[in-house]
Design a protein around this motif. Structure first.
Motif, PDB file in Angstrom:
ATOM      1  N   ALA A  74      -5.193   5.487   7.654  1.00  0.00           N
ATOM      2  CA  ALA A  74      -6.451   6.141   8.014  1.00  0.00           C
ATOM      3  C   ALA A  74      -6.904   7.088   6.907  1.00  0.00           C
ATOM      4  CB  ALA A  74      -6.288   6.905   9.325  1.00  0.00           C
ATOM      5  N   MET A  75      -5.958   7.770   6.287  1.00  0.00           N
ATOM      6  CA  MET A  75      -6.304   8.695   5.213  1.00  0.00           C
ATOM      7  C   MET A  75      -6.812   7.957   3.976  1.00  0.00           C
ATOM      8  SD  MET A  75      -6.557  11.967   4.823  1.00  0.00           S
ATOM      9  CE  MET A  75      -5.463  12.742   6.021  1.00  0.00           C
ATOM     10  N   MET A  76      -6.305   6.767   3.725  1.00  0.00           N
ATOM     11  CA  MET A  76      -6.833   5.970   2.619  1.00  0.00           C
ATOM     12  C   MET A  76      -8.304   5.614   2.855  1.00  0.00           C
ATOM     13  SD  MET A  76      -3.759   3.405   1.413  1.00  0.00           S
ATOM     14  CE  MET A  76      -4.608   3.024  -0.137  1.00  0.00           C
ATOM     15  N   VAL A  77      -8.652   5.325   4.118  1.00  0.00           N
ATOM     16  CA  VAL A  77     -10.054   5.072   4.457  1.00  0.00           C
ATOM     17  C   VAL A  77     -10.867   6.349   4.257  1.00  0.00           C
ATOM     18  CG1 VAL A  77     -11.656   4.389   6.287  1.00  0.00           C
ATOM     19  CG2 VAL A  77      -9.424   3.273   6.115  1.00  0.00           C
ATOM     20  N   THR A  91      -5.244  17.582   3.299  1.00  0.00           N
ATOM     21  CA  THR A  91      -6.478  17.197   3.992  1.00  0.00           C
ATOM     22  C   THR A  91      -6.288  17.204   5.503  1.00  0.00           C
ATOM     23  OG1 THR A  91      -7.195  15.840   2.124  1.00  0.00           O
ATOM     24  CG2 THR A  91      -8.198  15.376   4.262  1.00  0.00           C
ATOM     25  N   LEU A  92      -5.167  16.641   5.971  1.00  0.00           N
ATOM     26  CA  LEU A  92      -4.914  16.617   7.415  1.00  0.00           C
ATOM     27  C   LEU A  92      -4.739  18.027   7.958  1.00  0.00           C
ATOM     28  CD1 LEU A  92      -4.503  14.896   9.953  1.00  0.00           C
ATOM     29  CD2 LEU A  92      -2.045  14.897   9.450  1.00  0.00           C
ATOM     30  N   VAL A 116      -8.059  11.596  11.845  1.00  0.00           N
ATOM     31  CA  VAL A 116      -8.272  11.572  10.396  1.00  0.00           C
ATOM     32  C   VAL A 116      -9.722  11.252  10.040  1.00  0.00           C
ATOM     33  CG1 VAL A 116      -7.647  10.426   8.235  1.00  0.00           C
ATOM     34  CG2 VAL A 116      -5.871  10.964   9.914  1.00  0.00           C
ATOM     35  N   ILE A 117     -10.287  10.204  10.638  1.00  0.00           N
ATOM     36  CA  ILE A 117     -11.625   9.730  10.258  1.00  0.00           C
ATOM     37  C   ILE A 117     -12.708  10.399  11.097  1.00  0.00           C
ATOM     38  CG2 ILE A 117     -13.125   7.699  10.157  1.00  0.00           C
ATOM     39  CD1 ILE A 117     -10.541   6.028   9.660  1.00  0.00           C
ATOM     40  N   ARG A 176      -5.447   7.285  17.880  1.00  0.00           N
ATOM     41  CA  ARG A 176      -5.116   8.693  17.612  1.00  0.00           C
ATOM     42  C   ARG A 176      -5.227   8.987  16.119  1.00  0.00           C
ATOM     43  NH1 ARG A 176      -0.652   8.468  19.801  1.00  0.00           N
ATOM     44  NH2 ARG A 176      -1.454   8.882  21.874  1.00  0.00           N
ATOM     45  N   ALA A 177      -4.667   8.110  15.296  1.00  0.00           N
ATOM     46  CA  ALA A 177      -4.764   8.295  13.847  1.00  0.00           C
ATOM     47  C   ALA A 177      -6.210   8.217  13.388  1.00  0.00           C
ATOM     48  CB  ALA A 177      -3.911   7.248  13.133  1.00  0.00           C
ATOM     49  N   ALA A 178      -6.954   7.260  13.925  1.00  0.00           N
ATOM     50  CA  ALA A 178      -8.349   7.078  13.510  1.00  0.00           C
ATOM     51  C   ALA A 178      -9.197   8.297  13.843  1.00  0.00           C
ATOM     52  CB  ALA A 178      -8.925   5.832  14.174  1.00  0.00           C
ATOM     53  N   ILE A 179      -9.074   8.791  15.062  1.00  0.00           N
ATOM     54  CA  ILE A 179      -9.912   9.908  15.507  1.00  0.00           C
ATOM     55  C   ILE A 179      -9.526  11.201  14.796  1.00  0.00           C
ATOM     56  CG2 ILE A 179     -10.484  11.352  17.502  1.00  0.00           C
ATOM     57  CD1 ILE A 179     -10.216   8.756  19.206  1.00  0.00           C
TER      58      ILE A 179
END
Length: 330
Positions: A110-113, A83-84, A139-140, A134-137
Protein backbone atom coordinates in the motif's frame (compact mmCIF):
# COMPACT_ATOMS: atom_id res chain seq x y z
CA UNK A 1 -12.99 -8.76 -28.07
CA UNK A 2 -14.69 -9.34 -24.69
CA UNK A 3 -14.57 -6.71 -21.96
CA UNK A 4 -11.79 -8.38 -19.93
CA UNK A 5 -9.61 -8.65 -23.03
CA UNK A 6 -10.37 -4.99 -23.72
CA UNK A 7 -9.38 -4.03 -20.17
CA UNK A 8 -6.10 -5.93 -20.49
CA UNK A 9 -5.42 -4.26 -23.83
CA UNK A 10 -6.02 -0.83 -22.27
CA UNK A 11 -3.75 -1.72 -19.35
CA UNK A 12 -1.05 -2.85 -21.79
CA UNK A 13 -1.21 0.52 -23.54
CA UNK A 14 -0.84 2.38 -20.21
CA UNK A 15 2.49 0.60 -19.46
CA UNK A 16 1.83 0.64 -15.73
CA UNK A 17 3.20 -1.22 -12.70
CA UNK A 18 1.43 -3.34 -10.09
CA UNK A 19 2.72 -4.66 -6.77
CA UNK A 20 1.68 -8.15 -5.67
CA UNK A 21 2.39 -8.39 -1.91
CA UNK A 22 1.75 -12.14 -1.63
CA UNK A 23 4.83 -13.05 -3.66
CA UNK A 24 5.38 -16.40 -1.96
CA UNK A 25 2.01 -17.75 -3.13
CA UNK A 26 2.30 -20.00 -6.23
CA UNK A 27 -0.81 -18.51 -7.88
CA UNK A 28 0.70 -15.04 -7.57
CA UNK A 29 3.92 -16.23 -9.21
CA UNK A 30 1.94 -17.71 -12.10
CA UNK A 31 -0.01 -14.46 -12.43
CA UNK A 32 3.19 -12.43 -12.46
CA UNK A 33 4.50 -14.61 -15.29
CA UNK A 34 1.38 -13.93 -17.38
CA UNK A 35 1.40 -10.20 -16.60
CA UNK A 36 4.99 -9.65 -17.69
CA UNK A 37 5.08 -12.10 -20.59
CA UNK A 38 1.89 -10.63 -22.05
CA UNK A 39 3.12 -7.11 -21.20
CA UNK A 40 -0.11 -6.27 -19.36
CA UNK A 41 1.82 -4.57 -16.54
CA UNK A 42 5.23 -4.51 -14.91
CA UNK A 43 5.31 -6.42 -11.62
CA UNK A 44 6.83 -6.03 -8.17
CA UNK A 45 6.72 -9.14 -5.98
CA UNK A 46 7.02 -8.86 -2.18
CA UNK A 47 8.35 -11.56 0.12
CA UNK A 48 11.36 -13.67 0.96
CA UNK A 49 13.67 -13.64 -2.04
CA UNK A 50 14.81 -17.24 -1.65
CA UNK A 51 11.25 -18.54 -1.48
CA UNK A 52 10.20 -16.42 -4.44
CA UNK A 53 13.23 -17.63 -6.37
CA UNK A 54 12.30 -21.26 -5.73
CA UNK A 55 8.69 -20.77 -6.80
CA UNK A 56 9.73 -18.75 -9.85
CA UNK A 57 12.00 -21.56 -10.99
CA UNK A 58 9.14 -24.05 -10.67
CA UNK A 59 6.81 -21.77 -12.66
CA UNK A 60 9.52 -20.91 -15.20
CA UNK A 61 9.22 -17.21 -14.38
CA UNK A 62 12.30 -15.25 -15.43
CA UNK A 63 12.99 -13.09 -12.37
CA UNK A 64 14.87 -10.57 -14.47
CA UNK A 65 11.44 -9.54 -15.78
CA UNK A 66 10.12 -8.56 -12.33
CA UNK A 67 11.34 -6.68 -9.27
CA UNK A 68 11.53 -8.62 -6.00
CA UNK A 69 11.58 -6.83 -2.63
CA UNK A 70 11.78 -8.37 0.82
CA UNK A 71 10.04 -5.83 3.09
CA UNK A 72 11.68 -7.25 6.20
CA UNK A 73 15.10 -6.01 5.09
CA UNK A 74 14.24 -3.25 2.60
CA UNK A 75 16.06 0.06 2.65
CA UNK A 76 12.66 1.69 2.08
CA UNK A 77 11.47 0.87 5.60
CA UNK A 78 12.67 4.08 7.36
CA UNK A 79 10.91 6.34 4.86
CA UNK A 80 7.75 4.22 4.80
CA UNK A 81 7.67 4.08 8.61
CA UNK A 82 8.03 7.85 8.88
CA UNK A 83 5.12 8.37 6.50
CA UNK A 84 2.88 5.89 8.33
CA UNK A 85 3.76 7.45 11.69
CA UNK A 86 2.73 10.90 10.44
CA UNK A 87 -0.53 9.51 9.08
CA UNK A 88 -1.46 7.52 12.18
CA UNK A 89 0.12 9.31 15.15
CA UNK A 90 -3.26 10.85 15.98
CA UNK A 91 -4.45 7.26 16.54
CA UNK A 92 -1.62 6.63 19.00
CA UNK A 93 0.82 4.67 16.85
CA UNK A 94 4.47 4.90 17.94
CA UNK A 95 7.47 5.18 15.63
CA UNK A 96 8.53 1.64 16.59
CA UNK A 97 5.06 0.30 15.81
CA UNK A 98 5.05 2.10 12.47
CA UNK A 99 8.39 0.50 11.59
CA UNK A 100 7.09 -2.99 12.32
CA UNK A 101 3.79 -2.34 10.56
CA UNK A 102 5.32 -1.35 7.23
CA UNK A 103 7.34 -4.56 7.19
CA UNK A 104 3.99 -6.32 6.69
CA UNK A 105 3.66 -7.03 2.97
CA UNK A 106 0.17 -5.49 2.74
CA UNK A 107 1.22 -2.21 4.31
CA UNK A 108 4.46 -2.18 2.33
CA UNK A 109 2.52 -2.69 -0.91
CA UNK A 110 0.00 0.00 0.00
CA UNK A 111 2.86 2.37 0.78
CA UNK A 112 4.40 1.73 -2.64
CA UNK A 113 1.09 2.87 -4.16
CA UNK A 114 0.97 5.89 -1.85
CA UNK A 115 4.51 6.90 -2.79
CA UNK A 116 3.82 6.60 -6.53
CA UNK A 117 6.30 3.77 -6.97
CA UNK A 118 3.58 1.57 -8.50
CA UNK A 119 0.15 2.25 -9.99
CA UNK A 120 -1.85 -0.31 -8.05
CA UNK A 121 -1.71 -3.09 -5.48
CA UNK A 122 -3.53 -6.45 -5.64
CA UNK A 123 -3.74 -8.79 -2.65
CA UNK A 124 -6.12 -11.19 -0.93
CA UNK A 125 -5.16 -14.60 -2.33
CA UNK A 126 -3.83 -15.44 1.14
CA UNK A 127 -4.87 -12.53 3.36
CA UNK A 128 -8.43 -11.67 4.41
CA UNK A 129 -10.42 -8.83 2.91
CA UNK A 130 -10.36 -7.12 6.30
CA UNK A 131 -6.56 -7.16 6.39
CA UNK A 132 -6.26 -5.88 2.82
CA UNK A 133 -8.76 -3.07 3.40
CA UNK A 134 -7.15 -2.08 6.70
CA UNK A 135 -3.82 -1.49 4.97
CA UNK A 136 -5.50 0.34 2.09
CA UNK A 137 -7.55 2.70 4.26
CA UNK A 138 -4.78 3.45 6.76
CA UNK A 139 -2.11 4.11 4.14
CA UNK A 140 -3.93 5.31 1.00
CA UNK A 141 -7.20 6.63 2.41
CA UNK A 142 -10.46 7.58 0.74
CA UNK A 143 -10.86 9.58 -2.45
CA UNK A 144 -11.90 13.23 -2.09
CA UNK A 145 -15.64 13.58 -1.56
CA UNK A 146 -16.07 9.85 -0.84
CA UNK A 147 -16.95 8.61 2.64
CA UNK A 148 -16.82 4.84 2.25
CA UNK A 149 -14.99 2.05 0.48
CA UNK A 150 -17.32 -0.21 -1.49
CA UNK A 151 -17.19 -3.21 -3.79
CA UNK A 152 -18.61 -3.34 -7.31
CA UNK A 153 -19.11 -6.31 -9.59
CA UNK A 154 -18.85 -5.98 -13.33
CA UNK A 155 -21.58 -8.24 -14.72
CA UNK A 156 -21.39 -9.34 -18.36
CA UNK A 157 -24.52 -11.05 -19.68
CA UNK A 158 -24.06 -13.24 -22.77
CA UNK A 159 -27.20 -11.63 -24.18
CA UNK A 160 -29.62 -9.07 -22.79
CA UNK A 161 -32.59 -8.39 -25.04
CA UNK A 162 -30.93 -7.69 -28.42
CA UNK A 163 -27.48 -6.84 -27.08
CA UNK A 164 -24.68 -9.38 -26.77
CA UNK A 165 -22.16 -9.16 -23.92
CA UNK A 166 -24.20 -6.52 -22.11
CA UNK A 167 -22.30 -4.89 -19.26
CA UNK A 168 -23.82 -3.78 -15.96
CA UNK A 169 -22.05 -2.55 -12.85
CA UNK A 170 -23.59 -3.66 -9.52
CA UNK A 171 -22.83 -2.12 -6.11
CA UNK A 172 -22.43 -2.38 -3.27
CA UNK A 173 -22.20 -6.15 -3.45
CA UNK A 174 -19.30 -6.80 -1.11
CA UNK A 175 -18.45 -4.33 1.66
CA UNK A 176 -21.08 -2.13 3.40
CA UNK A 177 -23.92 -4.13 5.03
CA UNK A 178 -26.43 -1.33 5.57
CA UNK A 179 -25.25 1.97 4.09
CA UNK A 180 -26.82 5.21 5.24
CA UNK A 181 -27.89 7.80 2.67
CA UNK A 182 -24.49 9.52 2.54
CA UNK A 183 -22.69 6.20 2.08
CA UNK A 184 -25.17 5.12 -0.59
CA UNK A 185 -24.52 8.38 -2.45
CA UNK A 186 -20.76 7.75 -2.30
CA UNK A 187 -21.26 4.20 -3.57
CA UNK A 188 -23.24 5.55 -6.53
CA UNK A 189 -20.58 8.11 -7.43
CA UNK A 190 -17.73 5.60 -7.08
CA UNK A 191 -19.53 2.99 -9.19
CA UNK A 192 -20.27 5.46 -11.96
CA UNK A 193 -16.58 6.32 -12.07
CA UNK A 194 -15.64 2.63 -12.13
CA UNK A 195 -18.03 2.03 -15.04
CA UNK A 196 -16.46 4.80 -17.08
CA UNK A 197 -12.83 3.95 -16.27
CA UNK A 198 -13.17 0.27 -17.12
CA UNK A 199 -15.57 0.32 -20.07
CA UNK A 200 -15.56 3.84 -21.46
CA UNK A 201 -19.36 3.78 -21.39
CA UNK A 202 -21.35 6.71 -20.06
CA UNK A 203 -22.76 5.65 -16.69
CA UNK A 204 -26.53 5.79 -16.23
CA UNK A 205 -27.14 5.20 -12.54
CA UNK A 206 -30.33 3.70 -11.12
CA UNK A 207 -30.89 3.97 -7.37
CA UNK A 208 -32.81 0.74 -6.82
CA UNK A 209 -35.68 0.15 -4.42
CA UNK A 210 -38.89 -1.87 -4.07
CA UNK A 211 -40.64 1.37 -5.00
CA UNK A 212 -40.69 3.45 -8.19
CA UNK A 213 -41.31 7.17 -7.91
CA UNK A 214 -43.40 7.05 -4.78
CA UNK A 215 -45.32 3.83 -5.45
CA UNK A 216 -44.58 2.83 -1.85
CA UNK A 217 -43.87 4.76 1.35
CA UNK A 218 -41.21 3.45 3.75
CA UNK A 219 -38.10 4.65 5.56
CA UNK A 220 -36.00 2.44 3.25
CA UNK A 221 -37.38 4.36 0.27
CA UNK A 222 -36.66 7.64 2.05
CA UNK A 223 -33.01 6.60 2.39
CA UNK A 224 -32.69 6.00 -1.35
CA UNK A 225 -34.32 9.35 -2.13
CA UNK A 226 -32.00 11.15 0.28
CA UNK A 227 -29.00 9.48 -1.38
CA UNK A 228 -30.29 10.49 -4.81
CA UNK A 229 -30.59 14.13 -3.70
CA UNK A 230 -27.02 14.07 -2.39
CA UNK A 231 -25.64 12.68 -5.65
CA UNK A 232 -27.52 15.22 -7.73
CA UNK A 233 -26.33 18.07 -5.52
CA UNK A 234 -22.65 17.09 -5.60
CA UNK A 235 -22.55 15.70 -9.16
CA UNK A 236 -25.15 17.46 -11.30
CA UNK A 237 -23.38 16.20 -14.42
CA UNK A 238 -24.12 12.57 -13.58
CA UNK A 239 -27.12 10.81 -15.12
CA UNK A 240 -28.81 9.32 -12.07
CA UNK A 241 -32.43 8.64 -11.12
CA UNK A 242 -34.51 6.87 -8.51
CA UNK A 243 -36.02 5.52 -6.56
CA UNK A 244 -36.90 2.76 -8.99
CA UNK A 245 -37.55 -0.94 -9.20
CA UNK A 246 -35.21 -3.09 -11.23
CA UNK A 247 -37.61 -3.62 -14.13
CA UNK A 248 -38.13 0.13 -14.50
CA UNK A 249 -34.36 0.60 -14.49
CA UNK A 250 -33.52 -1.76 -17.34
CA UNK A 251 -36.65 -2.44 -19.43
CA UNK A 252 -37.66 0.53 -21.66
CA UNK A 253 -41.29 -0.53 -22.04
CA UNK A 254 -41.78 -0.70 -18.27
CA UNK A 255 -39.79 2.50 -17.73
CA UNK A 256 -42.10 4.40 -20.07
CA UNK A 257 -45.05 3.50 -17.82
CA UNK A 258 -43.44 3.70 -14.39
CA UNK A 259 -40.90 6.52 -14.88
CA UNK A 260 -41.82 8.54 -17.98
CA UNK A 261 -39.36 11.25 -18.94
CA UNK A 262 -36.38 9.74 -17.10
CA UNK A 263 -33.03 9.78 -18.90
CA UNK A 264 -31.97 6.73 -16.86
CA UNK A 265 -35.02 4.49 -16.52
CA UNK A 266 -34.98 1.69 -19.07
CA UNK A 267 -31.36 2.46 -19.95
CA UNK A 268 -29.51 2.04 -16.65
CA UNK A 269 -26.11 0.32 -16.74
CA UNK A 270 -25.09 1.08 -13.14
CA UNK A 271 -27.36 -0.52 -10.54
CA UNK A 272 -27.05 0.73 -6.96
CA UNK A 273 -28.66 -1.61 -4.44
CA UNK A 274 -30.04 -0.24 -1.16
CA UNK A 275 -28.04 -2.63 1.03
CA UNK A 276 -25.55 -5.47 0.92
CA UNK A 277 -28.22 -8.17 1.20
CA UNK A 278 -29.78 -7.02 -2.07
CA UNK A 279 -26.48 -6.32 -3.81
CA UNK A 280 -24.86 -9.62 -2.96
CA UNK A 281 -27.95 -11.68 -3.73
CA UNK A 282 -28.51 -9.71 -6.94
CA UNK A 283 -25.10 -10.36 -8.44
CA UNK A 284 -25.21 -14.04 -7.56
CA UNK A 285 -28.70 -14.45 -9.03
CA UNK A 286 -27.54 -12.80 -12.25
CA UNK A 287 -24.42 -14.96 -12.35
CA UNK A 288 -26.15 -18.27 -11.65
CA UNK A 289 -29.52 -17.86 -13.38
CA UNK A 290 -28.57 -15.65 -16.33
CA UNK A 291 -25.16 -17.19 -16.95
CA UNK A 292 -23.44 -13.83 -16.47
CA UNK A 293 -19.72 -13.46 -15.85
CA UNK A 294 -19.13 -11.67 -12.54
CA UNK A 295 -15.80 -9.87 -12.13
CA UNK A 296 -15.07 -8.48 -8.69
CA UNK A 297 -15.33 -7.30 -6.10
CA UNK A 298 -13.72 -4.22 -7.60
CA UNK A 299 -12.65 -2.11 -4.64
CA UNK A 300 -13.65 1.51 -5.14
CA UNK A 301 -13.64 4.70 -3.12
CA UNK A 302 -9.91 4.70 -2.36
CA UNK A 303 -7.74 7.65 -3.36
CA UNK A 304 -5.45 5.27 -5.27
CA UNK A 305 -6.02 1.66 -6.42
CA UNK A 306 -5.65 -1.27 -4.04
CA UNK A 307 -7.76 -4.27 -4.97
CA UNK A 308 -8.86 -7.32 -3.06
CA UNK A 309 -9.02 -10.94 -4.22
CA UNK A 310 -11.00 -13.95 -3.14
CA UNK A 311 -8.80 -16.46 -1.33
CA UNK A 312 -10.16 -19.02 -3.79
CA UNK A 313 -8.92 -17.02 -6.78
CA UNK A 314 -7.03 -18.47 -9.72
CA UNK A 315 -3.86 -17.08 -11.27
CA UNK A 316 -6.00 -15.72 -14.12
CA UNK A 317 -8.23 -13.92 -11.62
CA UNK A 318 -5.14 -12.18 -10.25
CA UNK A 319 -4.14 -11.16 -13.78
CA UNK A 320 -7.61 -9.76 -14.50
CA UNK A 321 -7.83 -7.82 -11.22
CA UNK A 322 -4.30 -6.47 -11.76
CA UNK A 323 -5.35 -5.07 -15.14
CA UNK A 324 -8.42 -3.53 -13.51
CA UNK A 325 -6.32 -2.05 -10.71
CA UNK A 326 -3.95 -0.18 -12.99
CA UNK A 327 -6.87 1.19 -15.03
CA UNK A 328 -8.63 2.39 -11.87
CA UNK A 329 -5.88 4.98 -11.52
CA UNK A 330 -7.49 6.75 -14.47
Amino acid sequence: MNILDSIKEKARAKKRKVVLPEGTEPRVIKAAKILVEQKIASVVLLGNKDEIGRLAAEAELNLSLVRVIDPSVSELIPDFAKTLFEKRKHKGITEAQATETVKNVLFFGAMMVEKGMVDGCVAGSVNTTGDVMRAAIQVIGLAPGINTVSGAFMMVLPKFRDEENKIFMYADSAVVPNPDAAQLASIAVSTAETMYKLTGQEPRVAMLSFSTRGSAKHEDVDKVLEALALVRKEHPELKVDGEMQLDAAIIPEIASRKAPGSDVAGKANVLIFPDLDAGNIGYKLTERLAGATATGPIVQGLRLPMNDLSRGCSAQDIVDVSAIAVLMKG
